[in-house]
Design a protein around this motif. Sequence first.
Motif: not given
Length: 214
Positions: A66-68, A127-129, A153-161
């Motif tokens: 996670v990256v907040p 979840e948000k990511a 994979c969606a979590n990785v992309v969300g955390q990247l954002a």
Amino acid sequence: MQNLIDGYRRFRAEVFPQRKDEFHRLADSQAPSVLFITCSDSRVLPSLIFQTNPGDMFLCRNAGNVVPPAGERAGGVSATIEYAVKVLRVRHIVICGHSDCGAVKATLEPGRLRTLPLVAGWLNLVEKAQWIGGGVTAASGDDHDKDLRKRICANVVGQLANLRTQSAVSEGLAGKTLEVHGWYYDIFSGAVEAYIPEERRFVPLENRFPARTL
Ligand code: ZN
């Protein structure tokens, strides 16, 4: 625990003496070029997977990689990122998710988190990511749970954002002194895939970086 103690004995008796000069060189300073953010999962061993040496990677690990987003829960992760970018001047930040990730799985069974309020609060960010990264084409893999892989994979992309919202990162990206990467590691095959933002999909890491481009 005994395996740790036995390993330490071997390290002190065999490994350290052989690599003494390398450790002595690093004793007073470090200059890693990569900040590697990944899950706490015991099966993910970045230095083994990427065959790195001491001093190569600055590591930040937590459940769910996670990256907040900036402004939310400024804590260990945000501080580590700021330090890595502004003081160590890393050139790359990698967020690496992995197959069979328990943190992502847990978001599918919120009932099980009722007695784990701290975990539940943290996994809210997973979840948000997943929502932010929804719609990306997942990495390939040998696991049979495609939906889980898609969510990871969606979590990785969300955390990247989220990562891009951290001020040290947005400054580094604007100044072209920093690059960010989203990767996925498959435990069963050992394969790593990299996210291509323009195509919203993951491709084998060796295709993304065919030569010594890093
Ligand atoms: Zn995990």
